[in-house]
Design a protein around this motif. Structure first.
Motif, PDB file in Angstrom:
ATOM      1  N   SER A  84      10.909  -1.968 -13.362  1.00  0.00           N
ATOM      2  CA  SER A  84      10.373  -0.987 -12.424  1.00  0.00           C
ATOM      3  C   SER A  84      10.909   0.408 -12.730  1.00  0.00           C
ATOM      4  O   SER A  84      10.152   1.392 -12.728  1.00  0.00           O
ATOM      5  N   ALA A 119       8.764   3.690 -13.875  1.00  0.00           N
ATOM      6  CA  ALA A 119       8.881   5.011 -13.247  1.00  0.00           C
ATOM      7  C   ALA A 119       9.164   6.074 -14.308  1.00  0.00           C
ATOM      8  O   ALA A 119       8.586   7.172 -14.282  1.00  0.00           O
ATOM      9  N   TYR A 121       6.193   7.329 -16.428  1.00  0.00           N
ATOM     10  CA  TYR A 121       5.259   8.267 -15.806  1.00  0.00           C
ATOM     11  C   TYR A 121       5.945   9.509 -15.250  1.00  0.00           C
ATOM     12  O   TYR A 121       5.403  10.185 -14.377  1.00  0.00           O
ATOM     13  N   PHE A 130       9.164   9.916 -13.863  1.00  0.00           N
ATOM     14  CA  PHE A 130      10.109   9.858 -12.749  1.00  0.00           C
ATOM     15  C   PHE A 130      11.458   9.261 -13.145  1.00  0.00           C
ATOM     16  O   PHE A 130      12.252   8.892 -12.279  1.00  0.00           O
ATOM     17  N   ALA A 155       8.335   0.033  -8.477  1.00  0.00           N
ATOM     18  CA  ALA A 155       8.514   1.397  -8.974  1.00  0.00           C
ATOM     19  C   ALA A 155       7.998   2.412  -7.966  1.00  0.00           C
ATOM     20  O   ALA A 155       8.594   3.482  -7.784  1.00  0.00           O
ATOM     21  N   ARG A 156       6.886   2.094  -7.310  1.00  0.00           N
ATOM     22  CA  ARG A 156       6.364   2.997  -6.267  1.00  0.00           C
ATOM     23  C   ARG A 156       7.436   3.287  -5.222  1.00  0.00           C
ATOM     24  O   ARG A 156       7.676   4.440  -4.842  1.00  0.00           O
ATOM     25  N   VAL A 188      10.490   5.335  -6.503  1.00  0.00           N
ATOM     26  CA  VAL A 188      10.170   6.763  -6.541  1.00  0.00           C
ATOM     27  C   VAL A 188      10.260   7.354  -5.142  1.00  0.00           C
ATOM     28  O   VAL A 188      10.853   8.431  -4.934  1.00  0.00           O
ATOM     29  N   HIS A 189       9.694   6.660  -4.174  1.00  0.00           N
ATOM     30  CA  HIS A 189       9.688   7.165  -2.792  1.00  0.00           C
ATOM     31  C   HIS A 189      11.112   7.349  -2.271  1.00  0.00           C
ATOM     32  O   HIS A 189      11.460   8.422  -1.752  1.00  0.00           O
ATOM     33  N   LEU A 241       5.275  12.653  -4.082  1.00  0.00           N
ATOM     34  CA  LEU A 241       5.762  12.035  -5.312  1.00  0.00           C
ATOM     35  C   LEU A 241       5.074  10.703  -5.567  1.00  0.00           C
ATOM     36  O   LEU A 241       4.654  10.399  -6.694  1.00  0.00           O
ATOM     37  N   VAL A 242       4.955   9.899  -4.518  1.00  0.00           N
ATOM     38  CA  VAL A 242       4.331   8.582  -4.675  1.00  0.00           C
ATOM     39  C   VAL A 242       2.866   8.726  -5.059  1.00  0.00           C
ATOM     40  O   VAL A 242       2.356   7.968  -5.898  1.00  0.00           O
ATOM     41  N   TYR A 245       2.763   9.393  -8.700  1.00  0.00           N
ATOM     42  CA  TYR A 245       3.057   8.173  -9.456  1.00  0.00           C
ATOM     43  C   TYR A 245       1.870   7.220  -9.463  1.00  0.00           C
ATOM     44  O   TYR A 245       1.467   6.715 -10.525  1.00  0.00           O
ATOM     45  N   VAL A 271      -0.205   5.663 -12.677  1.00  0.00           N
ATOM     46  CA  VAL A 271      -0.106   4.262 -13.063  1.00  0.00           C
ATOM     47  C   VAL A 271      -1.396   3.488 -12.805  1.00  0.00           C
ATOM     48  O   VAL A 271      -1.636   2.442 -13.423  1.00  0.00           O
TER      49      VAL A 271
END
Length: 300
Positions: free
Chosen positions: A127, A131, A134, A136, A184-185, A188-189, A236-237, A240, A244
Motif C-alpha cells: 500500500s 501511494a 502516484y 504520495f 493506500a487511500r 494518504v488520508h 489528497l484522497v 490519489y 489509481v
C-alpha cells in the motif's frame, strides 16, 4: 502537480528533529543519565511519542519496570519488530487506550507489542509502495511510518481510520484484506492529517475557530481547524483515487468510481467557505499549499 514540492517543508523537518531531541533529553533526565537515541528519522519522531506516552503512563501508575523499559528502549522496541516499509502492528482493540486526555482510542507500542502477521505487513508495504507510485511517497513515509491495522472488513463496509495529535506519525486503520489500493487511500488520508498538524505547529499558526463552516463529510458545521483538515485530506484522497482508478477493475473500480464522484460533489460544496477558512491560516506559504491542492482536486 509535483506533490513532493507540496509535502516537503524544512520547518516540519526541523520540528521533528527538535521534538525528538527534547523527548529523549526528558527521558534521559528521568532515567538519571544518558540514553542511546536512535538515528533521527520520521520513524524516530513517531516512536519517540510512543516512548513518551508509555513512560508518562508508567510514571503516573507508579510502574518502575515499565518506565525502565521505555528509557532502555528509546525506539519503543522497534528494533525487535524489524520489517520492510512502515512498522505495522495489529493490536487487539481491547488494548487500545481511552483516557481523560483523549476520547479517541489509541495504541502505545510497549514490551508486549508484536509485529503484525506477515500478510498484514505485506499489505501495508504494498500500500505504501502504491501511494509512492502516484506521488504520495514522501507524505506517507514521513507522516505514517507506524500503522496500526485494526479490523479487516469487506469492500463497501464502513472503514474507520483516524490519527490523534498526541501520537504524530501513527495511523489507525480498518482495512480491506488483500486490497492495497484501498489501504493506500486511507494511508494518504491519515498521513495528510498528520502532515497538516505538523505544518501548523512548525509554522506557528494558531487558527481562529470562532467561525464555523459546513462540512459535507461530517454533515455538520465545524470550526476552521476541523473544516480545513477535512478539505485538505479529502482533496489528497481525490487526487490519489483519480490517479489509481485507471489501474483498477471489478468491485474496486466500481466502488472507487462512485467514491470519486461523491468527493467531487463534496469538494464543490465547500468552494466559497474554503477560501474564507483559509484566511485563518496566518502562514502564507502553508495557506498557498492548501489552496493549490484543493484547487487541483476541485478541477478533477
Amino acid at each position: 502537480m509535483d506533490l513532493s514540492t507540496v509535502f516537503r517543508m524544512p520547518a516540519i523537518h526541523d520540528l521533528h528533529q527538535a521534538k525528538t531531541q527534547r523527548i529523549h533529553q526528558a527521558l534521559a533526565r528521568g532515567a538519571g543519565g544518558a540514553i542511546t537515541a536512535p538515528e533521527p528519522s520520521a520513524a524516530t519522531y513517531a516512536l519517540a511519542h510512543h516512548v513518551l506516552e508509555g513512560a508518562e503512563h508508567a510514571a503516573r501508575t507508579d510502574d518502575p519496570d515499565a518506565f525502565a523499559w521505555y528509557t532502555e528502549h528509546p525506539d519503543a522496541g522497534a528494533a525487535d519488530l524489524t520489517q520492510a516499509g512502515p512498522l505495522t502492528v495489529a493490536p487487539n482493540e481491547a488494548n487500545l487506550i481511552t483516557s481523560s486526555i483523549s476520547d479517541t482510542p489509541y495504541y502505545v507500542l510497549g514490551p508486549a507489542t508484536q509485529a503484525a502477521p506477515e500478510p498484514l505487513q505485506k499489505l501495508t508495504l504494498e500500500s505504501a509502495g502504491l501511494a509512492a507510485e502516484y506521488g504520495f511517497g514522501e507524505l506517507v513515509d514521513a507522516h505514517a511510518p507506524i500503522v496500526c491495522l485494526l479490523t479487516g472488513k469487506p469492500l463497501g463496509s464502513p472503514l474507520r481510520s483516524w490519527t490523534i495529535s498526541r501520537m504524530p506519525g501513527t495511523v489507525f486503520l480498518d482495512y480491506v484484506p488483500d486490497n492495497p489500493v484501498m489501504v493506500a487511500r486511507d494511508l494518504v488520508h491519515e498521513a495528510g492529517h498528520n502532515w497538516l498538524n505538523d505544518a501548523l505547529n512548525a509554522t506557528g499558526c494558531e487558527i481562529d475557530n470562532t467561525q464555523t463552516f459546513y462540512s459535507p463529510w461530517k454533515k455538520t458545521h465545524r470550526p476552521a481547524y476541523g473544516f480545513l483538515h477535512g478539505c485538505w485530506s479529502f482533496s489528497l484522497v481525490a487526487l490519489y483515487v483519480t490517479a489509481v482508478l485507471p489501474t483498477t477493475s471489478g468491485e474496486t473500480h466500481i466502488f472507487l468510481t462512485a467514491y470519486l464522484d461523491r468527493q467531487r460533489t463534496q469538494l464543490r460544496i465547500v468552494t466559497g467557505d474554503h477560501e474564507t477558512a483559509l484566511q485563518t491560516i496566518t502562514d502564507a506559504t502553508l495557506r498557498t499549499r492548501l489552496r493549490t491542492v484543493y484547487r487541483h482536486a476541485l478541477a478533477l
